[in-house]
Write an enzyme that holds these catalytic residues in place. Structure first.
Site, PDB file in Angstrom:
ATOM      1  N   ASP A 150       1.007  -1.231   0.024  1.00 24.00           N
ATOM      2  CA  ASP A 150       0.137   0.034  -0.047  1.00 24.00           C
ATOM      3  C   ASP A 150       0.885   1.416  -0.058  1.00 24.00           C
ATOM      4  O   ASP A 150       0.676   2.202  -0.530  1.00 24.00           O
ATOM      5  CB  ASP A 150      -0.912  -0.045   1.140  1.00 24.00           C
ATOM      6  CG  ASP A 150      -1.958  -1.113   1.152  1.00 24.00           C
ATOM      7  OD1 ASP A 150      -2.374  -1.521   0.098  1.00 24.00           O
ATOM      8  OD2 ASP A 150      -2.640  -1.141   2.059  1.00 24.00           O
ATOM      9  N   GLU A 170      -2.821  -2.361  -9.225  1.00 23.29           N
ATOM     10  CA  GLU A 170      -1.528  -1.512  -9.289  1.00 23.29           C
ATOM     11  C   GLU A 170      -1.539  -0.915 -10.719  1.00 23.29           C
ATOM     12  O   GLU A 170      -0.418  -0.393 -10.936  1.00 23.29           O
ATOM     13  CB  GLU A 170      -0.248  -2.527  -9.113  1.00 23.29           C
ATOM     14  CG  GLU A 170      -0.316  -3.498 -10.191  1.00 23.29           C
ATOM     15  CD  GLU A 170      -1.031  -4.851  -9.798  1.00 23.29           C
ATOM     16  OE1 GLU A 170      -0.647  -5.874 -10.476  1.00 23.29           O
ATOM     17  OE2 GLU A 170      -1.887  -4.588  -9.119  1.00 23.29           O
TER      18      GLU A 170
END
Length: 344
Positions: free
Chosen positions: A224, A250
């Protein structure tokens, strides 16, 4: 906001209403001066007066607060009534009496938390026994002004909360950039503009290489932080007119108005270098990353954002298949769309 940063400014339109209110009071309150004043530390700022007060005092005047009737009103927090300041030892040598203001009646005006805003007051240059009707009038108007300040504050708080809700609705909570839905809303608007003006526009698709390995090796918290750091670095590299959003997982998408394919490819290369330089500390170890990027420019036959993004997506996956950490671009070689791509 006022000096404390908590309260709304008094708008010009509100002041205009207050001036009309003071003039209306003049019909019922027998005094040459009726004023609304703002408490400003050691001074009073005159926010407005009735028309008949102009020979004595004007809007915008700053008056010293010390040893004045209004100072007493603010200190006590209640109504102050002075029929004849000369007859009271307390006021005989006060600034108002020395300036010829003999009689006074005033009430404090409050912010919602009880902090004094200022005063509503009336003054006379001759002794004045304020009748009950005058006292009730000024009490009523002071209560109206206090209620209006509360309403203004509530409206400001509501607007702030609405802004927060809106920001949450359009922002990806992890990265702080636009979420996919809002990106598409903005991108559709830019596409309409680009098609209408026949100006260039490009899209970059970006995917973090081997991101699953980062999560598996260092944990999702580290993953994260990688995504957050990458988003912030990329956002700082963009112009104010560029739009970046989290496409999903992502993957990130960039819309570049007024940008040709060569310029978009140059930016993609720069982003690739910036991303390769990112380090995220995790348990004493520096985590690095690379990214693959695909670029596509708006062509005459393209009329949807999804189609343009799909072209950039094709180039992106060519970059990943060719070894990752690359920039590839969709190349239009004829009137028919091809899968021709270049890479660097």
């Amino acid at each position: 906001m006022n000096n404390s940063g908590r309260w709304p400014e008094i708008s010009d339109s509100t002041l205009e209403v207050w001036l009309h209110l003071l003039d209306s009071m003049s019909w019922l309150l027998p005094a040459p001066i009726i004023a609304i004043n703002r408490s400003c530390g050691s001074h009073l700022l005159v926010l407005g007066t009735n028309a008949s007060a102009k020979p004595y005092i004007s809007k915008g005047s700053e008056l010293p607060l010390l040893h004045t009737y209004c100072a007493q009103t603010l200190q006590d927090g209640v109504k102050t009534v002075v029929p004849d300041g000369r007859a009271t030892k307390r006021w005989q040598n006060s600034i108002p009496v020395k300036n010829g203001f003999i009689a006074y009646i005033g009430l404090p005006i409050f912010w919602p938390d009880g902090e004094p805003f200022g005063t509503l007051c009336a003054l006379d240059t001759k002794p004045h026994t304020w009748p009950f009707s005058s006292e009730k009038l000024i009490e009523t108007v002071a209560a109206i002004l206090t209620a209006q300040l509360m309403l203004m504050t509530q409206l400001q708080q509501l607007e702030y909360r609405n802004q927060q809700v809106h920001a949450l609705a359009i922002t990806d909570s992890l990265t702080g950039i636009f979420n996919r839905a809002h990106f598409f809303d903005l991108a559709e608007q830019e596409l309409v503009r680009a098609l209408r003006t026949k100006r260039p526009m490009s899209v970059i698709m970006l995917d973090v290489d081997l991101f699953k390995q980062i999560n598996d090796t260092y944990g999702h918290d580290c993953g994260d932080r990688v995504l957050h750091q990458l988003a912030q670095v990329c956002q700082r590299a963009l112009r104010s007119i560029d739009i970046v959003g989290r496409y999903g997982g992502e993957e990130f998408v960039f819309l570049l108005p007024e940008t040709s394919l060569p310029d978009a490819v140059a930016l993609a290369k720069r982003l690739k270098g910036l991303i390769a330089a990112i380090t995220v500390e995790h348990n004493g170890e520096l985590v690095t990353m690379t990214a693959s990027l695909g670029v596509a420019a708006l062509q005459p036959h393209v009329d949807t954002i999804k189609e343009l993004i799909n072209q950039a997506d094709i180039a992106l996956y060519r970059a990943k298949r060719n070894g990752r950490n690359l920039v590839c671009y969709h190349e239009q070689t004829s009137a028919v769309s091809t899968d021709g791509v270049g890479h660097s």
